[in-house]
Write an enzyme that holds these catalytic residues in place. Structure first.
Site, PDB file in Angstrom:
ATOM      1  N   PHE B 123       0.860  -1.176   0.000  1.00 19.63           N
ATOM      2  CA  PHE B 123       0.000   0.000   0.000  1.00 19.63           C
ATOM      3  C   PHE B 123       0.897   1.226   0.000  1.00 19.63           C
ATOM      4  CE2 PHE B 123      -2.048   3.344   2.460  1.00 19.63           C
ATOM      5  CZ  PHE B 123      -3.280   3.456   1.833  1.00 19.63           C
ATOM      6  N   LEU B 125       1.128   5.206   0.101  1.00 17.73           N
ATOM      7  CA  LEU B 125       0.572   6.531   0.341  1.00 17.73           C
ATOM      8  C   LEU B 125       1.708   7.544   0.515  1.00 17.73           C
ATOM      9  CD1 LEU B 125      -1.788   8.474   1.251  1.00 17.73           C
ATOM     10  CD2 LEU B 125      -1.279   7.732   3.567  1.00 17.73           C
ATOM     11  N   THR B 126       2.621   7.223   1.434  1.00 12.19           N
ATOM     12  CA  THR B 126       3.636   8.183   1.870  1.00 12.19           C
ATOM     13  C   THR B 126       4.547   8.657   0.729  1.00 12.19           C
ATOM     14  OG1 THR B 126       3.602   7.114   4.014  1.00 12.19           O
ATOM     15  CG2 THR B 126       5.487   8.537   3.565  1.00 12.19           C
ATOM     16  N   GLU B 127       4.852   9.938   0.777  1.00 11.08           N
ATOM     17  CA  GLU B 127       5.759  10.560  -0.200  1.00 11.08           C
ATOM     18  C   GLU B 127       6.718  11.473   0.561  1.00 11.08           C
ATOM     19  OE1 GLU B 127       3.525  12.654  -3.136  1.00 11.08           O
ATOM     20  OE2 GLU B 127       2.300  10.898  -3.647  1.00 11.08           O
ATOM     21  N   SER B 132       2.432  12.429   7.687  1.00 10.75           N
ATOM     22  CA  SER B 132       1.198  12.562   8.467  1.00 10.75           C
ATOM     23  C   SER B 132       0.138  13.318   7.672  1.00 10.75           C
ATOM     24  CB  SER B 132       1.482  13.329   9.761  1.00 10.75           C
ATOM     25  OG  SER B 132       2.469  12.661  10.506  1.00 10.75           O
ATOM     26  N   TRP B 156       9.131   4.614   1.506  1.00 12.32           N
ATOM     27  CA  TRP B 156       8.944   3.809   2.724  1.00 12.32           C
ATOM     28  C   TRP B 156       7.775   2.838   2.607  1.00 12.32           C
ATOM     29  CZ3 TRP B 156       9.232   8.572   6.476  1.00 12.32           C
ATOM     30  CH2 TRP B 156      10.501   9.172   6.342  1.00 12.32           C
ATOM     31  N   GLN B 337      15.368  -2.693  31.182  1.00 11.43           N
ATOM     32  CA  GLN B 337      15.832  -2.342  32.528  1.00 11.43           C
ATOM     33  C   GLN B 337      15.942  -3.586  33.418  1.00 11.43           C
ATOM     34  OE1 GLN B 337      16.798   0.628  32.742  1.00 11.43           O
ATOM     35  NE2 GLN B 337      17.499   0.592  34.863  1.00 11.43           N
ATOM     36  N   GLY B 340      18.921  -5.585  32.643  1.00 11.59           N
ATOM     37  CA  GLY B 340      20.217  -4.947  32.890  1.00 11.59           C
ATOM     38  C   GLY B 340      21.071  -4.990  31.626  1.00 11.59           C
ATOM     39  N   GLU B 364       1.618   3.660  10.052  1.00 11.81           N
ATOM     40  CA  GLU B 364       0.137   3.646  10.036  1.00 11.81           C
ATOM     41  C   GLU B 364      -0.422   4.787  10.885  1.00 11.81           C
ATOM     42  OE1 GLU B 364      -2.072   0.013   9.872  1.00 11.81           O
ATOM     43  OE2 GLU B 364      -0.388  -1.088   9.014  1.00 11.81           O
TER      44      GLU B 364
HETATM   45  C1  LIG Z   1       9.168   1.034   8.661  1.00 11.92           C
HETATM   46  C2  LIG Z   1       8.153   1.900   8.012  1.00 11.92           C
HETATM   47  C3  LIG Z   1       7.252   1.328   7.122  1.00 11.92           C
HETATM   48  C4  LIG Z   1       6.302   2.113   6.484  1.00 11.92           C
HETATM   49  N1  LIG Z   1       5.439   1.528   5.586  1.00 11.92           N
HETATM   50  C5  LIG Z   1       4.596   2.324   4.881  1.00 11.92           C
HETATM   51  C6  LIG Z   1       3.761   1.768   3.857  1.00 11.92           C
HETATM   52  O1  LIG Z   1       3.737   0.567   3.637  1.00 11.92           O
HETATM   53  N2  LIG Z   1       2.987   2.601   3.128  1.00 11.92           N
HETATM   54  C7  LIG Z   1       2.957   3.948   3.360  1.00 11.92           C
HETATM   55  O2  LIG Z   1       2.238   4.639   2.660  1.00 11.92           O
HETATM   56  N3  LIG Z   1       3.730   4.496   4.317  1.00 11.92           N
HETATM   57  C8  LIG Z   1       4.549   3.725   5.084  1.00 11.92           C
HETATM   58  N4  LIG Z   1       5.348   4.288   6.069  1.00 11.92           N
HETATM   59  C9  LIG Z   1       5.282   5.716   6.309  1.00 11.92           C
HETATM   60  C10 LIG Z   1       4.582   6.075   7.630  1.00 11.92           C
HETATM   61  O3  LIG Z   1       3.215   5.856   7.533  1.00 11.92           O
HETATM   62  C11 LIG Z   1       4.930   7.521   7.956  1.00 11.92           C
HETATM   63  O4  LIG Z   1       6.288   7.521   8.334  1.00 11.92           O
HETATM   64  C12 LIG Z   1       4.080   8.102   9.057  1.00 11.92           C
HETATM   65  O5  LIG Z   1       2.775   8.278   8.627  1.00 11.92           O
HETATM   66  C13 LIG Z   1       4.624   9.422   9.559  1.00 11.92           C
HETATM   67  O6  LIG Z   1       4.957  10.298   8.542  1.00 11.92           O
HETATM   68  P1  LIG Z   1       6.399  10.989   8.505  1.00 11.92           P
HETATM   69  O7  LIG Z   1       7.373   9.955   8.749  1.00 11.92           O
HETATM   70  O8  LIG Z   1       6.509  11.734   7.239  1.00 11.92           O
HETATM   71  O9  LIG Z   1       6.410  11.961   9.698  1.00 11.92           O
HETATM   72  P2  LIG Z   1       5.925  13.484   9.739  1.00 11.92           P
HETATM   73  O10 LIG Z   1       4.533  13.574   9.246  1.00 11.92           O
HETATM   74  O11 LIG Z   1       6.933  14.336   9.096  1.00 11.92           O
HETATM   75  O12 LIG Z   1       5.905  13.768  11.268  1.00 11.92           O
HETATM   76  C14 LIG Z   1       7.043  14.129  12.025  1.00 11.92           C
HETATM   77  C15 LIG Z   1       6.600  14.367  13.464  1.00 11.92           C
HETATM   78  O13 LIG Z   1       5.668  15.427  13.527  1.00 11.92           O
HETATM   79  C16 LIG Z   1       4.476  15.008  14.123  1.00 11.92           C
HETATM   80  N5  LIG Z   1       3.337  15.686  13.505  1.00 11.92           N
HETATM   81  C17 LIG Z   1       3.087  15.831  12.187  1.00 11.92           C
HETATM   82  N6  LIG Z   1       1.947  16.496  12.012  1.00 11.92           N
HETATM   83  C18 LIG Z   1       1.460  16.744  13.231  1.00 11.92           C
HETATM   84  C19 LIG Z   1       0.268  17.395  13.722  1.00 11.92           C
HETATM   85  N7  LIG Z   1      -0.640  17.889  12.885  1.00 11.92           N
HETATM   86  N8  LIG Z   1       0.094  17.479  15.050  1.00 11.92           N
HETATM   87  C20 LIG Z   1       1.007  16.964  15.904  1.00 11.92           C
HETATM   88  N9  LIG Z   1       2.122  16.346  15.511  1.00 11.92           N
HETATM   89  C21 LIG Z   1       2.342  16.232  14.188  1.00 11.92           C
HETATM   90  C22 LIG Z   1       4.430  13.525  13.909  1.00 11.92           C
HETATM   91  O14 LIG Z   1       3.587  12.874  14.826  1.00 11.92           O
HETATM   92  C23 LIG Z   1       5.879  13.180  14.072  1.00 11.92           C
HETATM   93  O15 LIG Z   1       6.159  13.074  15.425  1.00 11.92           O
HETATM   94  C24 LIG Z   1       6.267   3.504   6.743  1.00 11.92           C
HETATM   95  C25 LIG Z   1       7.147   4.065   7.655  1.00 11.92           C
HETATM   96  C26 LIG Z   1       8.087   3.278   8.285  1.00 11.92           C
HETATM   97  C27 LIG Z   1       9.017   3.921   9.250  1.00 11.92           C
END
Ligand SMILES: Cc1cc2nc3c(=O)[nH]c(=O)nc-3n(C[C@H](O)[C@H](O)[C@H](O)COP(=O)(O)OP(=O)(O)OC[C@H]3O[C@@H](n4cnc5c(N)ncnc54)[C@H](O)[C@@H]3O)c2cc1C
Lengths: 261, 383
Positions: B123, B125-127, B132, B156, B337, B340, B364
């Site tokens: 799946f 979605l992420t770019e 988020s 990712w 913890q 140890g 997710e």
């Molecule tokens: C191992 C792994 C597997 C993955 N697999 C998939 C996949 O199969 N398909 C897919 O589409 N994606 C995948 N992802 C992507 C994943 O869903 C995203 O990493 C995740 O949604 C967070 O987005 P970001 O990493 O860009 O963080 P960001 O959105 O940049 O967030 C950075 C920080 O800011 C915080 N933040 C952002 N906006 C807000 C807000 N409005 N209010 C408060 N805090 C906020 C976040 O909580 C986080 O702490 C994967 C990621 C990893 C690490």
């Protein structure tokens, strides 16, 4: 071909504790499982079915809960399951068990192969298979490691302590299968769902069978348990560390002192 | 109120547990060290119907419902989060949306082989500029006769490099944005213009692969639109509702494994002449771990019950994901913890579990995003 596999539901004795006072297994909280080597027997049947076609029927004698073991066997791949359950069967020793199972197998009708596990982990007698074969008047091959069917004959490798023996027998025959024979497959998730939602376990009572009431259950069991006890663990072995000639001499003298030589 | 679980599920739990202990546990360490994808185990899982647990039998699945799927996720989570992640991305985020939103043709063509595990799903979605903020995606799909042309880059993506089928979220109408402008597509591996870019080297869940997917003028037939044109966000939200629940179940399993290991260690490690368990400080840690796990598990299976009874569970599944992943975080930290120095050494599984657990609060939807979802649902309820 028709394959009949006898299975027994047993307590999972791998973690079992023994009541020090009565010498019996503490059964509370111990999960019930299909006797492990019965799973090996089922696996042999399933592989033969895959090769030669036919039907795998599992049969068990036991309390109503043994339904679980039979459903698991269906989930693993058995086509049909029969549970012999009746108060009249309770308290059976190996002979009464073999007689009852045998009567049920006769009721099933024509079959090609009966398969049992080598022995059950709760009783460890390894008797039911051979007794069943005698009762059915068919050839038996025990402790089976490998099986093949050629020209309506069963060819099996028997695993003994010190050697392997190749046997051939006419069908129908009975095999008892060892743990080393194969790695039993897991039940599949769809098999599990189907075993509970689509399939039935047939319940056979005493009156469904053509049996002599005196030969089943407690009354049909000549075995009586005199005493149950946990054997004392054997003492630790001793290694005589010396040059070979001296060590042999020490050993010789020790054995002589114990009147063994 | 009946909390008992029927016998088929008891047997399913026992089966998955045995599979995890006998087939998964022996390869976990190697997988983690080498970053190797567990191809052999995925094949075995396919054969046993584990790759299509909640999918109906009609479409090649096992028909265990969400309950069976979560039970399996919990048991696998106890042993290996990499396997859990692979299974989750494939099942929750690829198979389930196709079953929910796919046309009969799509189900025949894609869902059946996916649910049987003959094909693996992903799946996307992420770019780079949309994590988020899912609505910020930039990958476009432009209609061209009976095709759409996809252009953009996803990052990712779990299973991305090995997947035969990927659900890709795209922008079909920038002006409409998340409300009507996002469309989901089913894209097959080997479609011209679709390629796999770099693979990530990760802190944990190193047995699962995380890939970049590149779409350069990638032609996808219009029959491959999943759900309605413009309704891509619904596909993704509904998929995530299930995904988060299964993920939470995996966290419960992981936390339980930490607790079990901690109890074993605490009762056998002797310091000051007695097992460390005898110290109340340690007992309290164990009691807190056990209590939090109990709470998380009840939440998960209650939310499963909501879903199985066709009630809304978006808020609850976000709560489960939030709480269970944070419980896992606290529990694994305490487990280190209790262990140890041994908890810090690679020769003991706790070290790997610590690294593996961290991602549960990120993917997710991060914990913050879960809180956002929960708050939005609450606002809708009260305002
Ligand atoms: C191992 C792994 C597997 C993955 N697999 C998939 C996949 O199969 N398909 C897919 O589409 N994606 C995948 N992802 C992507 C994943 O869903 C995203 O990493 C995740 O949604 C967070 O987005 P970001 O990493 O860009 O963080 P960001 O959105 O940049 O967030 C950075 C920080 O800011 C915080 N933040 C952002 N906006 C807000 C807000 N409005 N209010 C408060 N805090 C906020 C976040 O909580 C986080 O702490 C994967 C990621 C990893 C690490």
């Amino acid at each position: 071909m028709k394959f009949i596999v006898c299975i027994k539901q047993v307590p999972d004795t791998t973690n079992v504790k023994i009541d020090k006072r009565t010498g019996r297994l503490i059964r509370e909280g111990i999960p019930s499982i299909i006797n492990p080597e019965d799973k090996n027997a089922l696996e042999v049947a399933l592989r033969l079915k895959e090769e030669f076609g036919g039907e795998v029927i599992v049969i068990s004698m036991g309390p109503p809960q043994a339904d679980e073991a039979l459903r698991e066997a269906i989930a693993i791949g058995a086509d049909r399951a029969i549970l012999l359950t009746d108060r009249a069967f309770a308290g059976a020793d190996t002979m009464a068990t073999a007689y009852s199972l045998g009567s049920a197998i006769k009721k099933i009708g024509k079959y090609d192969l009966v398969l049992c596990g080598r022995q059950a982990i709760d009783g460890d007698t390894a008797q039911v298979g051979p007794q069943l074969a005698e009762f059915l008047s068919i050839p038996q091959i025990t402790y089976v490691l490998e099986v093949n069917i050629e020209d309506n004959k069963i060819i099996a490798i028997q695993e003994l302590e010190d050697k392997r023996v190749k046997w051939e027998a006419d069908l129908p025959a009975l095999l008892t299968v060892t743990a080393e024979a194969n790695k039993p497959r897991y039940p599949s998730a769809y098999g599990i769902m189907s075993a509970y939602k689509e399939k039935e376990v047939e319940i056979w009572k005493m009156k469904d069978l053509d049996v002599d009431e005196k030969r089943i259950g407690m009354d049909g069991s000549p075995t009586s348990v005199k005493r149950i006890f946990s054997p004392e663990p054997k003492g630790k072995g001793e290694i005589i560390k010396d040059e070979p000639k001296k060590a042999a001499e020490i050993l010789f003298n020790r054995l002589r002192a114990k009147n063994i030589l | 109120m009946d909390y008992s679980i029927s016998k088929e599920y008891v047997l399913l739990r026992k089966t998955v547990r045995e599979f995890a202990e006998k087939e998964i546990a022996p390869v976990v360490e190697d997988m983690d060290r080498e970053g190797k994808f567990p191809h052999e185990n995925i094949k075995k899982m396919a054969k046993l119907g584990f790759m299509g647990l909640p999918i109906s039998k009609k479409y090649g699945g096992s028909g265990t419902g969400m309950l069976g799927y979560c039970i399996a996720a919990e048991e696998i989570g106890k042993v290996c989060s990499s396997h859990g992640t692979i299974l989750g991305a494939h099942t929750s985020l690829c198979c389930m949306p196709i079953e929910m939103f796919g046309t009969e043709e799509q189900k025949q063509k894609y869902l059946i082989p996916l649910a049987k595990g003959e094909k693996i799903g992903a799946f996307a979605l992420t770019e780079p500029n949309a994590g988020s903020d899912a609505a910020a995606i930039e990958t476009t799909a432009v209609r061209d006769g009976d095709h759409y042309i996809l252009s953009g880059t996803k990052i990712w993506i779990t299973n991305g490099d090995i997947a035969d089928v990927v659900i890709v979220l795209t922008v079909t109408d920038k002006a409409l944005g998340a409300r009507g402008g996002v469309t989901a597509f089913i894209v097959e591996k080997g479609t011209p213009g679709f390629s796999v870019g770099t693979l990530e080297d990760k802190m944990g869940i190193r047995g699962s692969s995380t890939a970049e997917l590149i779409f350069e003028d990638c032609n996808v037939p219009k029959e491959n639109v999943l759900g309605d044109v413009g309704a891509g966000f619904i596909v993704f939200m509904k998929g995530l509702d299930c995904g988060r629940l299964a993920l939470a179940a995996g966290c419960v399993g992981g936390a339980q494994a930490c607790l079990d290991a901690s109890i074993k260690f605490a009762t056998t490690r002797v310091q000051f002449g007695k097992p460390i368990w005898e110290n109340q400080a340690i007992q309290w840690m164990i009691a807190d771990m056990a209590t939090e796990i109990y709470a998380a598990r009840q939440m998960v299976y209650h939310a499963v019950w909501l879903k199985e009874n066709d009630q809304r569970f978006t808020k609850e599944s976000a709560m489960c994901k939030l709480f269970a992943s944070e419980v896992l975080g606290r529990v694994i930290d305490t487990a280190v913890q209790i262990h140890g120095g041994m908890g810090y050494m690679k020769k003991f599984p706790i070290e790997r579990m610590y690294r593996d657990a961290r991602v549960a609060r990120i993917y997710e939807g991060t914990s913050e995003v879960q809180r956002l979802v929960i708050a939005n649902m609450i606002r809708r309820e009260v305002l």
